[in-house]
Design a protein around this motif. Structure first.
Motif, short mmCIF file in Angstrom:
data_model
loop_
_atom_site.label_atom_id
_atom_site.label_comp_id
_atom_site.label_asym_id
_atom_site.label_seq_id
_atom_site.Cartn_x
_atom_site.Cartn_y
_atom_site.Cartn_z
N PRO A 108 -33.28 -61.27 -7.49
CA PRO A 108 -34.13 -60.82 -8.60
C PRO A 108 -34.25 -59.30 -8.73
O PRO A 108 -34.22 -58.78 -9.84
N SER A 109 -34.35 -58.60 -7.61
CA SER A 109 -34.52 -57.14 -7.68
C SER A 109 -33.24 -56.47 -8.19
O SER A 109 -33.29 -55.54 -9.01
N PHE A 110 -32.10 -56.93 -7.69
CA PHE A 110 -30.82 -56.38 -8.14
C PHE A 110 -30.59 -56.70 -9.61
O PHE A 110 -30.13 -55.85 -10.38
N THR A 111 -30.91 -57.91 -10.02
CA THR A 111 -30.75 -58.30 -11.42
C THR A 111 -31.63 -57.45 -12.33
O THR A 111 -31.22 -57.05 -13.42
N THR A 112 -32.83 -57.15 -11.86
CA THR A 112 -33.74 -56.30 -12.63
C THR A 112 -33.15 -54.90 -12.81
O THR A 112 -33.23 -54.30 -13.89
N LEU A 113 -32.54 -54.37 -11.73
CA LEU A 113 -31.92 -53.04 -11.83
C LEU A 113 -30.74 -53.06 -12.80
O LEU A 113 -30.57 -52.12 -13.59
N ILE A 114 -29.94 -54.11 -12.77
CA ILE A 114 -28.83 -54.23 -13.71
C ILE A 114 -29.35 -54.23 -15.14
O ILE A 114 -28.83 -53.54 -16.02
N THR A 117 -30.58 -50.80 -16.19
CA THR A 117 -29.46 -49.86 -16.31
C THR A 117 -28.67 -50.10 -17.58
O THR A 117 -28.24 -49.15 -18.25
N LEU A 118 -28.49 -51.37 -17.94
CA LEU A 118 -27.74 -51.70 -19.16
C LEU A 118 -28.45 -51.23 -20.42
O LEU A 118 -27.81 -51.07 -21.47
N LEU A 119 -29.72 -50.99 -20.33
CA LEU A 119 -30.45 -50.44 -21.47
C LEU A 119 -30.07 -48.99 -21.71
O LEU A 119 -30.24 -48.46 -22.82
N LEU A 120 -29.50 -48.34 -20.68
CA LEU A 120 -29.13 -46.93 -20.77
C LEU A 120 -27.65 -46.74 -21.05
O LEU A 120 -27.26 -45.86 -21.81
N TYR A 121 -26.80 -47.57 -20.43
CA TYR A 121 -25.35 -47.40 -20.59
C TYR A 121 -24.61 -48.63 -20.06
O TYR A 121 -25.13 -49.38 -19.23
N PRO A 122 -23.35 -48.84 -20.54
CA PRO A 122 -22.52 -49.90 -19.96
C PRO A 122 -22.16 -49.53 -18.53
O PRO A 122 -22.11 -48.35 -18.17
N ILE A 123 -21.89 -50.53 -17.71
CA ILE A 123 -21.77 -50.32 -16.27
C ILE A 123 -20.33 -50.47 -15.78
O ILE A 123 -19.58 -51.34 -16.22
N PHE A 124 -19.97 -49.58 -14.86
CA PHE A 124 -18.74 -49.69 -14.07
C PHE A 124 -19.19 -49.93 -12.63
O PHE A 124 -19.71 -49.03 -11.98
N PRO A 125 -19.06 -51.18 -12.10
CA PRO A 125 -19.61 -51.49 -10.78
C PRO A 125 -18.67 -51.14 -9.63
O PRO A 125 -17.45 -51.19 -9.75
N LYS A 126 -19.28 -50.81 -8.50
CA LYS A 126 -18.52 -50.61 -7.25
C LYS A 126 -19.38 -51.18 -6.12
O LYS A 126 -20.61 -51.07 -6.16
N ILE A 127 -18.74 -51.76 -5.13
CA ILE A 127 -19.46 -52.26 -3.96
C ILE A 127 -18.87 -51.59 -2.73
O ILE A 127 -17.66 -51.66 -2.47
N ASN A 128 -19.73 -50.90 -1.99
CA ASN A 128 -19.29 -50.16 -0.80
C ASN A 128 -18.05 -49.31 -1.07
O ASN A 128 -17.06 -49.34 -0.33
N SER A 142 -11.39 -55.41 -23.39
CA SER A 142 -10.11 -54.89 -22.90
C SER A 142 -10.27 -53.61 -22.10
O SER A 142 -9.38 -53.22 -21.35
N GLN A 143 -11.40 -52.91 -22.24
CA GLN A 143 -11.59 -51.68 -21.48
C GLN A 143 -11.76 -52.00 -20.00
O GLN A 143 -12.49 -52.94 -19.65
N PRO A 144 -11.13 -51.24 -19.13
CA PRO A 144 -11.18 -51.52 -17.69
C PRO A 144 -12.59 -51.57 -17.12
O PRO A 144 -13.32 -50.58 -17.15
N LEU A 145 -12.99 -52.75 -16.63
CA LEU A 145 -14.25 -52.96 -15.94
C LEU A 145 -15.47 -52.44 -16.70
O LEU A 145 -16.38 -51.86 -16.09
N LYS A 146 -15.50 -52.64 -17.98
CA LYS A 146 -16.67 -52.28 -18.77
C LYS A 146 -17.61 -53.48 -18.80
O LYS A 146 -17.32 -54.50 -19.45
N CYS A 147 -18.73 -53.38 -18.12
CA CYS A 147 -19.70 -54.47 -18.04
C CYS A 147 -20.86 -54.19 -18.98
O CYS A 147 -21.56 -53.18 -18.83
N THR A 148 -21.07 -55.07 -19.93
CA THR A 148 -22.13 -54.87 -20.93
C THR A 148 -23.24 -55.90 -20.79
O THR A 148 -24.22 -55.84 -21.53
N THR A 149 -23.10 -56.86 -19.88
CA THR A 149 -24.13 -57.87 -19.64
C THR A 149 -24.32 -58.06 -18.14
O THR A 149 -23.48 -57.66 -17.33
#
Length: 433
Positions: A108-114, A117-128, A142-149
């Motif tokens: 829930p906390s991570f989902t809330t942050l996502i 954040t999406l209200l400000l800009y589309p996301i490019f995620p990275k883990i470690n 088609s854009q590389p790793l553009k996450c909008t949801t």
């Protein structure tokens, strides 16, 4: 073949310097971003707590593509508001499947942050520090790793094979470098148990930009000396061969390194920078900092860390390297991987624009000099585009038909899993006294 190393110096000066655990940790976005925020692309970090991390690892290891509970519940809520008959039928089927075999993981906390954040800009995620580049196939754009949801972020992380690599942050890095046969040592553990405890899994939600790939470069630094600059994207860009352009790139990146990074990185004097240059090539932004180690960071156009080592040896006051020019270095670097077509007029002209027989000057800038260059992969994906099961299902289908069939496959797989679970439960109950 790789550049030959003088035997007299190989013992006292290793090809790859020792890599400390503290250096690996310092390369994390959360560690360096506060210090270089003004020169970097915007991003936020979520660090998973101990219990959350265990749940996250269990979710990644679980078969299938189930989304976390709160995401599924949100999807079902939206579906239930639809008045269209087909959508109601789909919602009913989806709800039935979800209720009969509900996801068991929640963040829930991570989902809330996502969400925020999406209200400000589309996301490019990275883990470690690793981006799920091999999961592009599962995203709708088609854009590389553009996450909008929210779903995009979770699906990209879940579908990527690189996520497992990122989570195995204490894997053995020792062995033999495949590029040149150099024996490479593993990580030297220099952190206390308390410091190790603070090294939690983190996901970075960076602001997505439509980057011009020809302006991405990798900088190799050893002993706080900028040894080399390599083009990152494996495509041929004719404008990068113009001497004036190369001079501007080199000058800008040297200035960026010396004014922004040199002596200021907490992880020590050996590291690798990925940067993105401005359209005018007069400025740069820091993308990431990575360890100076072949098991973690590719040498790109330099081919091997042995080539970078040769450059480093030339900076030592007590070592006199053999005569070396920029052009001869490029010939050495190219000979290991060049194709039989190399040596045509285009290649010769390209080499002439990159180097001369003048004495070697650091940093060395390497770019793809022709379309026949072995590293050039124009129109070829850097990662497998789709898993085999997706290819087999989608062969010869249009987008809508593929979507319908694929959703059916997913529902069928969920039903089979549900039936299997029921069978195991019944068998267990029958076997109980």
């Amino acid at each position: 073949m790789p550049i030959a190393l003088p035997s007299s110096s190989s013992g006292s000066c290793p090809v790859v310097p020792p890599l400390l655990r503290s250096t690996v940790q310092a390369c994390r976005f959360s560690e360096w971003y506060p210090s270089f925020k003004r020169n970097s692309i915007r991003g936020v970090v979520y660090k998973f707590g101990k219990e959350e991390e265990l749940t996250l690892r269990a979710w990644f290891e679980e078969d299938g593509m189930r989304l976390p509970t709160e995401v599924v519940e949100d999807d079902e809520s939206q579906l239930s508001d639809s008045s269209d008959e087909d959508e109601e039928e789909s919602s009913s089927s989806s709800s039935s499947s979800s209720s009969s075999c509900p996801p068991s993981h929640s963040f829930p906390s991570f989902t809330t942050l996502i969400t925020s954040t999406l209200l400000l800009y589309p996301i490019f995620p990275k883990i470690n520090n690793l981006a799920p580049q091999d999961a592009q196939w599962i995203l709708p754009l088609s854009q590389p790793l553009k996450c909008t949801t929210i779903q995009d972020v979770y699906l990209a992380l879940k579908a990527s094979a690189l996520t497992a690599v990122a989570l195995d942050d204490h894997r053995d890095l020792s062995g033999v470098d495949e590029d040149d046969g150099t024996v490479v040592e593993g990580v030297v553990e220099d952190l206390s148990e308390e410091q190790e405890e603070g090294e939690r899994v983190e996901v970075v939600l960076k602001k997505w930009y439509d980057l011009e790939r020809s302006r991405e470069f990798r900088l190799f630094v050893r002993g706080e000396v900028l040894l080399g600059i390599s083009q990152r994207d494996p495509n041929h860009y004719p404008h990068l061969l113009v001497p004036e352009t190369q001079s501007k790139i080199r000058s800008t990146l040297v200035n960026f390194f010396e004014s922004t990074l040199k002596g200021k990185f907490a992880g020590g004097p050996n590291y690798v920078l990925d940067v993105y240059m401005s359209s005018s090539l007069t400025g740069a932004h820091l993308i990431s900092i990575a360890p100076y180690h072949p098991s973690l960071t590719s040498p790109l156009l330099f081919g091997s860390y042995s080539a970078l080592h040769q450059l480093y040896l030339s900076t030592l006051s007590d070592f006199t390297p053999p005569a070396l020019s920029t052009l001869s270095l490029l010939d050495e670097l190219s000979s290991a991987t060049s194709s039989p077509t190399r040596g045509d007029e285009e290649d010769d002209a390209s080499l002439e624009t990159i180097g001369t027989d003048a004495p070697l000057t650091l940093p060395v800038l390497l770019v793809i000099e022709s379309r026949s260059h072995p590293a050039a992969t124009r129109n070829s994906p850097a990662w497998p585009a789709y898993p085999q099961d997706v290819v087999s299902v989608g062969s010869g289908k249009d987008v809508e038909e593929f979507k319908r069939i694929w959703e059916g496959e997913v529902r069928e797989a969920a039903k089979e899993e549900q039936d299997e679970t029921k069978t195991k439960t019944t068998t267990s109950q029958e076997g109980s006294p």
